[in-house]
Design a protein around this motif. Structure first.
Motif, PDB file in Angstrom:
ATOM      1  N   SER A  25       3.269  -2.401 -14.200  1.00 27.74           N
ATOM      2  CA  SER A  25       4.525  -2.348 -14.950  1.00 27.74           C
ATOM      3  C   SER A  25       4.557  -1.140 -15.881  1.00 27.74           C
ATOM      4  N   LEU A  26       3.409  -0.774 -16.440  1.00 27.38           N
ATOM      5  CA  LEU A  26       3.347   0.369 -17.360  1.00 27.38           C
ATOM      6  C   LEU A  26       3.543   1.678 -16.606  1.00 27.38           C
ATOM      7  N   VAL A  27       2.866   1.804 -15.460  1.00 26.35           N
ATOM      8  CA  VAL A  27       2.957   3.034 -14.665  1.00 26.35           C
ATOM      9  C   VAL A  27       4.389   3.261 -14.190  1.00 26.35           C
ATOM     10  N   GLU A  28       5.020   2.206 -13.671  1.00 25.61           N
ATOM     11  CA  GLU A  28       6.393   2.370 -13.193  1.00 25.61           C
ATOM     12  C   GLU A  28       7.333   2.688 -14.350  1.00 25.61           C
ATOM     13  N   ALA A  29       7.066   2.119 -15.531  1.00 26.13           N
ATOM     14  CA  ALA A  29       7.909   2.390 -16.688  1.00 26.13           C
ATOM     15  C   ALA A  29       7.838   3.857 -17.099  1.00 26.13           C
ATOM     16  N   VAL A  30       6.638   4.409 -17.206  1.00 31.07           N
ATOM     17  CA  VAL A  30       6.525   5.798 -17.674  1.00 31.07           C
ATOM     18  C   VAL A  30       7.073   6.768 -16.633  1.00 31.07           C
ATOM     19  N   HIS A  31       6.953   6.433 -15.345  1.00 30.66           N
ATOM     20  CA  HIS A  31       7.550   7.293 -14.313  1.00 30.66           C
ATOM     21  C   HIS A  31       9.077   7.271 -14.383  1.00 30.66           C
ATOM     22  N   LEU A  32       9.635   6.194 -14.929  1.00 34.39           N
ATOM     23  CA  LEU A  32      11.084   6.079 -15.068  1.00 34.39           C
ATOM     24  C   LEU A  32      11.569   6.535 -16.443  1.00 34.39           C
ATOM     25  N   GLY A  33      10.704   7.177 -17.200  1.00 38.21           N
ATOM     26  CA  GLY A  33      11.119   7.721 -18.484  1.00 38.21           C
ATOM     27  C   GLY A  33      11.153   6.721 -19.617  1.00 38.21           C
ATOM     28  N   ARG A  34      10.549   5.555 -19.422  1.00 37.01           N
ATOM     29  CA  ARG A  34      10.432   4.575 -20.492  1.00 37.01           C
ATOM     30  C   ARG A  34       9.041   4.693 -21.120  1.00 37.01           C
ATOM     31  N   ASN A  35       8.867   4.142 -22.310  1.00 31.36           N
ATOM     32  CA  ASN A  35       7.553   4.037 -22.919  1.00 31.36           C
ATOM     33  C   ASN A  35       7.015   2.644 -22.666  1.00 31.36           C
TER      34      ASN A  35
ATOM     35  N   ARG B  32       0.827  -1.210   0.000  1.00 30.17           N
ATOM     36  CA  ARG B  32       0.000   0.000   0.000  1.00 30.17           C
ATOM     37  C   ARG B  32       0.857   1.254   0.000  1.00 30.17           C
ATOM     38  N   GLN B  33       1.957   1.245   0.734  1.00 27.36           N
ATOM     39  CA  GLN B  33       2.857   2.395   0.738  1.00 27.36           C
ATOM     40  C   GLN B  33       3.538   2.562  -0.614  1.00 27.36           C
ATOM     41  N   GLN B  34       3.892   1.453  -1.241  1.00 23.85           N
ATOM     42  CA  GLN B  34       4.544   1.526  -2.542  1.00 23.85           C
ATOM     43  C   GLN B  34       3.615   2.151  -3.593  1.00 23.85           C
ATOM     44  N   ARG B  35       2.347   1.820  -3.526  1.00 21.82           N
ATOM     45  CA  ARG B  35       1.405   2.371  -4.512  1.00 21.82           C
ATOM     46  C   ARG B  35       1.041   3.807  -4.185  1.00 21.82           C
ATOM     47  N   GLY B  36       0.972   4.121  -2.892  1.00 25.40           N
ATOM     48  CA  GLY B  36       0.677   5.475  -2.469  1.00 25.40           C
ATOM     49  C   GLY B  36      -0.525   6.047  -3.181  1.00 25.40           C
ATOM     50  N   THR B  37      -0.364   7.266  -3.707  1.00 24.28           N
ATOM     51  CA  THR B  37      -1.452   7.917  -4.438  1.00 24.28           C
ATOM     52  C   THR B  37      -1.234   7.856  -5.943  1.00 24.28           C
ATOM     53  N   ARG B  38      -0.255   7.078  -6.374  1.00 18.77           N
ATOM     54  CA  ARG B  38       0.005   6.961  -7.812  1.00 18.77           C
ATOM     55  C   ARG B  38      -1.110   6.208  -8.537  1.00 18.77           C
ATOM     56  N   TYR B  39      -1.809   5.369  -7.836  1.00 23.35           N
ATOM     57  CA  TYR B  39      -2.755   4.453  -8.454  1.00 23.35           C
ATOM     58  C   TYR B  39      -4.180   4.778  -8.022  1.00 23.35           C
TER      59      TYR B  39
ATOM     60  N   ALA C 204      -0.428   9.074 -14.051  1.00 20.90           N
ATOM     61  CA  ALA C 204       1.026   9.211 -14.181  1.00 20.90           C
ATOM     62  C   ALA C 204       1.367  10.421 -15.040  1.00 20.90           C
ATOM     63  N   ALA C 205       0.649  10.596 -16.159  1.00 21.86           N
ATOM     64  CA  ALA C 205       0.904  11.747 -17.028  1.00 21.86           C
ATOM     65  C   ALA C 205       0.625  13.051 -16.291  1.00 21.86           C
ATOM     66  N   ALA C 206      -0.461  13.062 -15.483  1.00 20.82           N
ATOM     67  CA  ALA C 206      -0.803  14.272 -14.723  1.00 20.82           C
ATOM     68  C   ALA C 206       0.264  14.598 -13.687  1.00 20.82           C
ATOM     69  N   ARG C 207       0.981  13.576 -13.231  1.00 19.05           N
ATOM     70  CA  ARG C 207       2.035  13.782 -12.237  1.00 19.05           C
ATOM     71  C   ARG C 207       3.373  14.114 -12.890  1.00 19.05           C
ATOM     72  N   GLY C 208       3.397  14.197 -14.207  1.00 22.15           N
ATOM     73  CA  GLY C 208       4.624  14.611 -14.879  1.00 22.15           C
ATOM     74  C   GLY C 208       5.475  13.494 -15.430  1.00 22.15           C
ATOM     75  N   ALA C 209       4.946  12.254 -15.462  1.00 23.03           N
ATOM     76  CA  ALA C 209       5.716  11.157 -16.044  1.00 23.03           C
ATOM     77  C   ALA C 209       6.027  11.475 -17.502  1.00 23.03           C
ATOM     78  N   VAL C 210       7.285  11.312 -17.901  1.00 25.30           N
ATOM     79  CA  VAL C 210       7.681  11.700 -19.254  1.00 25.30           C
ATOM     80  C   VAL C 210       7.510  10.572 -20.260  1.00 25.30           C
ATOM     81  N   GLY C 211       7.387   9.325 -19.789  1.00 26.43           N
ATOM     82  CA  GLY C 211       7.159   8.221 -20.700  1.00 26.43           C
ATOM     83  C   GLY C 211       5.734   8.207 -21.203  1.00 26.43           C
ATOM     84  N   GLN C 212       5.523   7.538 -22.328  1.00 30.91           N
ATOM     85  CA  GLN C 212       4.200   7.408 -22.918  1.00 30.91           C
ATOM     86  C   GLN C 212       3.725   5.969 -22.770  1.00 30.91           C
ATOM     87  N   GLY C 213       2.449   5.785 -22.422  1.00 31.49           N
ATOM     88  CA  GLY C 213       1.920   4.440 -22.252  1.00 31.49           C
ATOM     89  C   GLY C 213       0.561   4.282 -22.896  1.00 31.49           C
ATOM     90  N   ARG C 214       0.281   3.065 -23.354  1.00 32.15           N
ATOM     91  CA  ARG C 214      -1.051   2.778 -23.873  1.00 32.15           C
ATOM     92  C   ARG C 214      -1.428   1.339 -23.571  1.00 32.15           C
TER      93      ARG C 214
END
Length: 321
Positions: free
Chosen positions: A90-100, A43-50, A121-131
């Motif tokens: 896996s997608l959310v963590e990837a885009v937060h780390l600058g991966r697509n 729960r701490q790892q996910r925090g408010t990201r999800y 993630a995009a609203a929080r400034g993640a630079v990676g793109q995900g779909r």
């Protein structure tokens, strides 16, 4: 199996770790056999990201496991694929780390939540793109092969489901009784899609289905690309099922080569002691089996199986000019 003493960085640290140089036949970043991925509770790892809806998925990948695999086997700008992406960890963590990132998910409910999590993630400034694509993994991936993605995926990161029900969540009975109710413990309530859902397939069918999914991932992998599959053994009728071994066999049948088997910890290591992250139902089931004489223990790690896509064997006269 050796254990390293490297501590994971803070949850929002987006910089990949440096690793010692590896032999040429190992993927970049290989070498740590124990991943310290349980230092914080899930729960701490996910925090408010999800999205809050994410809790309804019965078998979410631990964010720290996804993050460790992505940092280890990719660099910023690389493409990560999860063919069974669930709520999109896996997608959310990837885009937060600058991966697509690209994901496929059979169940529309989970696919929708994965998209919500990527939007957050995009609203929080993640630079990676995900779909996220909705559909059965092998058929969806076959379509992606024709979508100019062949040979572009640096990392396939996924966790295949098993068993129609998992531990889920618990809540107290509303009628005041001492018993608890279980919820968020099934992958799907739609019977029409269960034939395609690995969680509802018999073991031999599941293995065949997973082989097909891995075989469809194979042409999408870039040269030197890596596949990481996280899984764990489970018990059925009191007997331990070597699901990691079944997954490894399936991946090899798909033409992948296993290069590592790591332990991604679900527990924490603090001051030389193990801090358990055991769920309520794991404890109950362990106690029940011990009462009938089975020497069982709670599981404190995921198996992280690491594969590569072997280079084509050069034939005589095929060398580059």
């Amino acid at each position: 199996m050796s254990q390293h003493n490297h501590q994971e960085g803070s949850f929002d640290d987006a910089h990949p770790h440096e690793h010692p140089a590896q032999p040429a036949n190992q993927p970049r970043g290989a070498g740590w056999s124990v991943w310290l991925t349980g230092q914080q509770q899930a729960r701490q790892q996910r925090g408010t990201r999800y999205s809050r809806l994410s809790v309804e998925h019965p078998a979410k990948m631990l964010p720290a496991i996804a993050r460790h695999a992505i940092r280890t086997y990719t660099r910023p700008g690389d493409l990560v694929l999860d063919p069974m992406c669930g709520i999109g960890t896996s997608l959310v963590e990837a885009v937060h780390l600058g991966r697509n990132a690209i994901g496929a998910e059979l169940e529309p409910k989970w696919a929708s939540i994965a998209r919500l999590n990527l939007e957050a993630a995009a609203a929080r400034g993640a630079v990676g793109q995900g779909r996220v694509h909705t559909g059965e993994a092998a058929r969806t991936l076959a379509g992606l092969t024709d979508d100019a993605l062949a040979g572009k995926v640096r990392l396939v990161l996924t966790s295949p489901p098993y068993g129609s029900m998992t531990h889920g969540q618990v809540r107290s009975r509303r009628d005041g009784a001492e018993a608890v109710e279980k919820h968020a413990h099934v992958y799907s309530r739609d019977r029409d899609r269960r034939a395609d859902n690995l969680a509802y397939q018999r073991p031999h069918v599941l293995a065949t289905s997973f082989t097909r999914i891995m075989a469809t991932c194979k042409p999408l992998l870039a040269p030197g690309g890596v596949v990481v599959v996280t899984t764990r053994p489970y018990r059925k009728d009191g007997r331990l099922v070597d699901f990691p071994g079944q997954v490894a066999d399936a991946a090899r049948r798909a033409g992948l080569v296993q290069v590592d088997r790591c332990a991604a910890l679900l527990c924490a290591l603090k001051e030389g002691e193990v801090v358990s992250r055991t769920s309520f139902f794991q404890l109950i089931e362990t106690k029940r089996l011990r009462r009938v004489g089975l020497p069982v223990h709670v599981i404190q790690h995921e198996d992280a199986l690491v594969f590569t896509n072997p280079a084509p064997v050069a034939t005589e006269g095929s060398a580059a000019a």
